[in-house]
Design a protein around this motif. Structure first.
Motif, PDB file in Angstrom:
ATOM      1  N   GLN A 108     -70.527 -99.827  -1.239  1.00 31.38           N
ATOM      2  CA  GLN A 108     -69.972-100.066  -2.577  1.00 31.38           C
ATOM      3  C   GLN A 108     -68.942-101.194  -2.558  1.00 31.38           C
ATOM      4  OE1 GLN A 108     -70.922 -98.452  -5.632  1.00 31.38           O
ATOM      5  NE2 GLN A 108     -72.577 -97.997  -4.191  1.00 31.38           N
ATOM      6  N   ASP A 109     -68.941-101.998  -3.618  1.00 33.37           N
ATOM      7  CA  ASP A 109     -68.013-103.131  -3.660  1.00 33.37           C
ATOM      8  C   ASP A 109     -66.624-102.751  -4.187  1.00 33.37           C
ATOM      9  OD1 ASP A 109     -68.401-102.880  -6.406  1.00 33.37           O
ATOM     10  OD2 ASP A 109     -69.349-104.844  -6.667  1.00 33.37           O
ATOM     11  N   TYR A 110     -66.459-101.512  -4.621  1.00 31.20           N
ATOM     12  CA  TYR A 110     -65.147-101.079  -5.121  1.00 31.20           C
ATOM     13  C   TYR A 110     -64.235-100.764  -3.935  1.00 31.20           C
ATOM     14  CZ  TYR A 110     -61.661 -98.773  -8.030  1.00 31.20           C
ATOM     15  OH  TYR A 110     -60.480 -98.432  -8.670  1.00 31.20           O
ATOM     16  N   PRO A 111     -63.012-101.301  -3.909  1.00 35.03           N
ATOM     17  CA  PRO A 111     -62.187-101.204  -2.695  1.00 35.03           C
ATOM     18  C   PRO A 111     -61.458 -99.882  -2.478  1.00 35.03           C
ATOM     19  CG  PRO A 111     -61.032-102.469  -4.367  1.00 35.03           C
ATOM     20  CD  PRO A 111     -62.388-102.174  -4.924  1.00 35.03           C
TER      21      PRO A 111
ATOM     22  N   SER B  27     -68.524-100.065 -11.576  1.00 34.81           N
ATOM     23  CA  SER B  27     -68.976 -99.928 -12.965  1.00 34.81           C
ATOM     24  C   SER B  27     -68.442 -98.656 -13.604  1.00 34.81           C
ATOM     25  CB  SER B  27     -70.506 -99.929 -13.029  1.00 34.81           C
ATOM     26  OG  SER B  27     -71.036-101.125 -12.502  1.00 34.81           O
ATOM     27  N   ILE B  28     -68.441 -97.566 -12.836  1.00 31.84           N
ATOM     28  CA  ILE B  28     -67.928 -96.296 -13.352  1.00 31.84           C
ATOM     29  C   ILE B  28     -66.428 -96.411 -13.632  1.00 31.84           C
ATOM     30  CG2 ILE B  28     -67.462 -93.886 -12.724  1.00 31.84           C
ATOM     31  CD1 ILE B  28     -70.362 -94.402 -13.596  1.00 31.84           C
ATOM     32  N   VAL B  29     -65.689 -97.055 -12.744  1.00 32.45           N
ATOM     33  CA  VAL B  29     -64.250 -97.238 -12.947  1.00 32.45           C
ATOM     34  C   VAL B  29     -63.982 -98.060 -14.213  1.00 32.45           C
ATOM     35  CG1 VAL B  29     -62.169 -98.338 -12.023  1.00 32.45           C
ATOM     36  CG2 VAL B  29     -63.584 -96.899 -10.542  1.00 32.45           C
ATOM     37  N   LYS B  30     -64.759 -99.121 -14.416  1.00 29.93           N
ATOM     38  CA  LYS B  30     -64.603 -99.933 -15.638  1.00 29.93           C
ATOM     39  C   LYS B  30     -64.858 -99.083 -16.883  1.00 29.93           C
ATOM     40  CE  LYS B  30     -65.829-104.370 -13.548  1.00 29.93           C
ATOM     41  NZ  LYS B  30     -66.932-105.353 -13.352  1.00 29.93           N
TER      42      LYS B  30
ATOM     43  N   GLU C 190     -61.854 -96.954 -17.517  1.00 27.82           N
ATOM     44  CA  GLU C 190     -60.738 -97.755 -18.024  1.00 27.82           C
ATOM     45  C   GLU C 190     -60.941 -98.181 -19.477  1.00 27.82           C
ATOM     46  OE1 GLU C 190     -59.293 -99.613 -13.723  1.00 27.82           O
ATOM     47  OE2 GLU C 190     -60.592-100.802 -15.032  1.00 27.82           O
ATOM     48  N   SER C 191     -62.158 -98.550 -19.823  1.00 30.32           N
ATOM     49  CA  SER C 191     -62.410 -99.023 -21.188  1.00 30.32           C
ATOM     50  C   SER C 191     -62.490 -97.882 -22.193  1.00 30.32           C
ATOM     51  CB  SER C 191     -63.695 -99.851 -21.239  1.00 30.32           C
ATOM     52  OG  SER C 191     -64.818 -99.064 -20.903  1.00 30.32           O
ATOM     53  N   SER C 192     -62.970 -96.720 -21.756  1.00 28.10           N
ATOM     54  CA  SER C 192     -63.173 -95.593 -22.676  1.00 28.10           C
ATOM     55  C   SER C 192     -61.977 -94.643 -22.749  1.00 28.10           C
ATOM     56  CB  SER C 192     -64.399 -94.786 -22.245  1.00 28.10           C
ATOM     57  OG  SER C 192     -64.155 -94.145 -20.990  1.00 28.10           O
TER      58      SER C 192
ATOM     59  N   GLN D 293     -62.843 -85.420 -22.929  1.00 31.05           N
ATOM     60  CA  GLN D 293     -63.504 -86.596 -23.493  1.00 31.05           C
ATOM     61  C   GLN D 293     -64.443 -87.195 -22.445  1.00 31.05           C
ATOM     62  OE1 GLN D 293     -63.157 -87.758 -26.784  1.00 31.05           O
ATOM     63  NE2 GLN D 293     -62.230 -85.722 -26.889  1.00 31.05           N
ATOM     64  N   VAL D 294     -65.704 -87.354 -22.799  1.00 33.27           N
ATOM     65  CA  VAL D 294     -66.672 -87.940 -21.872  1.00 33.27           C
ATOM     66  C   VAL D 294     -67.254 -89.223 -22.449  1.00 33.27           C
ATOM     67  CG1 VAL D 294     -67.313 -85.825 -20.646  1.00 33.27           C
ATOM     68  CG2 VAL D 294     -68.528 -86.449 -22.739  1.00 33.27           C
ATOM     69  N   SER D 295     -67.656 -90.102 -21.543  1.00 34.81           N
ATOM     70  CA  SER D 295     -68.233 -91.381 -21.930  1.00 34.81           C
ATOM     71  C   SER D 295     -69.534 -91.580 -21.168  1.00 34.81           C
ATOM     72  CB  SER D 295     -67.246 -92.517 -21.619  1.00 34.81           C
ATOM     73  OG  SER D 295     -67.800 -93.767 -21.953  1.00 34.81           O
ATOM     74  N   TYR D 296     -70.561 -92.019 -21.880  1.00 31.61           N
ATOM     75  CA  TYR D 296     -71.879 -92.243 -21.286  1.00 31.61           C
ATOM     76  C   TYR D 296     -72.032 -93.694 -20.872  1.00 31.61           C
ATOM     77  CZ  TYR D 296     -76.998 -92.868 -21.282  1.00 31.61           C
ATOM     78  OH  TYR D 296     -78.297 -93.191 -20.955  1.00 31.61           O
ATOM     79  N   TYR D 297     -72.391 -93.903 -19.604  1.00 34.96           N
ATOM     80  CA  TYR D 297     -72.687 -95.236 -19.077  1.00 34.96           C
ATOM     81  C   TYR D 297     -74.205 -95.336 -18.951  1.00 34.96           C
ATOM     82  CZ  TYR D 297     -72.801 -99.158 -15.768  1.00 34.96           C
ATOM     83  OH  TYR D 297     -73.057-100.361 -15.148  1.00 34.96           O
ATOM     84  N   PRO D 298     -74.869 -96.095 -19.812  1.00 34.69           N
ATOM     85  CA  PRO D 298     -76.335 -96.032 -19.915  1.00 34.69           C
ATOM     86  C   PRO D 298     -77.065 -96.859 -18.859  1.00 34.69           C
ATOM     87  CG  PRO D 298     -75.471 -97.539 -21.556  1.00 34.69           C
ATOM     88  CD  PRO D 298     -74.280 -96.964 -20.838  1.00 34.69           C
ATOM     89  N   GLU D 299     -76.855 -96.504 -17.610  1.00 33.75           N
ATOM     90  CA  GLU D 299     -77.542 -97.167 -16.503  1.00 33.75           C
ATOM     91  C   GLU D 299     -77.938 -96.140 -15.457  1.00 33.75           C
ATOM     92  OE1 GLU D 299     -78.314-100.345 -16.301  1.00 33.75           O
ATOM     93  OE2 GLU D 299     -77.160-101.111 -18.014  1.00 33.75           O
TER      94      GLU D 299
END
Length: 199
Positions: free
Chosen positions: A26-29, A99-102, A105-107, A188-194
């Motif tokens: 994974q590219d997340y540090p 991507s999950i972290v983003k 953060e955004s949601s 609160q949940v957020s769906y990441y459609p990937e």
């Protein structure tokens, strides 16, 4: 944001290396990787130890089943967010955690979930079933909906506040935990459609 990934394993020497490599790449540090092994009798622990530089915590001891192992992992985790990746699953690409972290953060959500595919054991590019989770709305659990657990990430504070996996349930404690967090406690949940996980 620190992300704890927990892999539970028992006699998983045929598949666990792919799982470990998918986390290590994974590219997340800021990932904490925890493996909870139920005292495997095969080569699982040898494979885990071979990759010990990519793993932060390794526990190998008898447990009371998969949900007891998951609870051990949650208790050992120090991340802000926890994801569980079983020892025969792996992430679809190297950008999954970033991507999950983003998305967190955004949601500003407490939990983020995405899509999952079941793949052929011999050919992981061959998709057997596509689990498209879709956006959550109140009432969906009553219609049989649930997010795919290996594609579900939730803040550790939710575990601290609302509890862990029930050991009373033999095969549905992951469902019950998500039902409890999302439906009963209204996190609160957020769906990441990937597609993020291959199973």
């Amino acid at each position: 944001m620190k992300v704890s990934i927990i892999t539970i394993a028992y006699n998983s020497d045929e598949t666990i290396e792919d799982t470990i490599l998918s986390v290590a790449s994974q590219d997340y540090p800021n990932i904490e990787y925890i493996i909870i092994d139920g005292a495997s009798k095969d080569q699982t622990l040898a494979i885990v130890n071979k990759h010990s530089k990519s793993i932060d915590k390794i526990v190998s001891e008898p447990d009371k089943g998969i949900y007891d192992a998951m609870n051990k992992g949650v208790q050992a985790a120090s991340g802000d967010v926890i994801g569980i990746l079983n020892s025969d699953d792996f992430y679809a690409n190297e950008q999954v955690i970033s991507s999950i972290v983003k998305q967190f953060e955004s949601s500003k959500a407490d939990g983020v979930y995405a899509d999952l595919v079941y793949v052929d054991r011999q050919d992981s590019d061959k998709i057997i079933r596509y689990w498209k989770a879709g956006e959550y709305q109140n009432g969906l659990f009553e219609k049989g909906w649930m997010p795919p657990h290996p594609a579900f990430f939730v803040k550790k504070s939710c575990y601290d506040q609302f509890g862990h996996y029930s050991l009373k349930l033999r095969s549905a404690a992951d469902y019950e935990l998500m039902l409890r967090f999302i439906r009963k406690e209204n996190i609160q949940v957020s769906y990441y459609p990937e597609i993020i996980t291959k199973m």
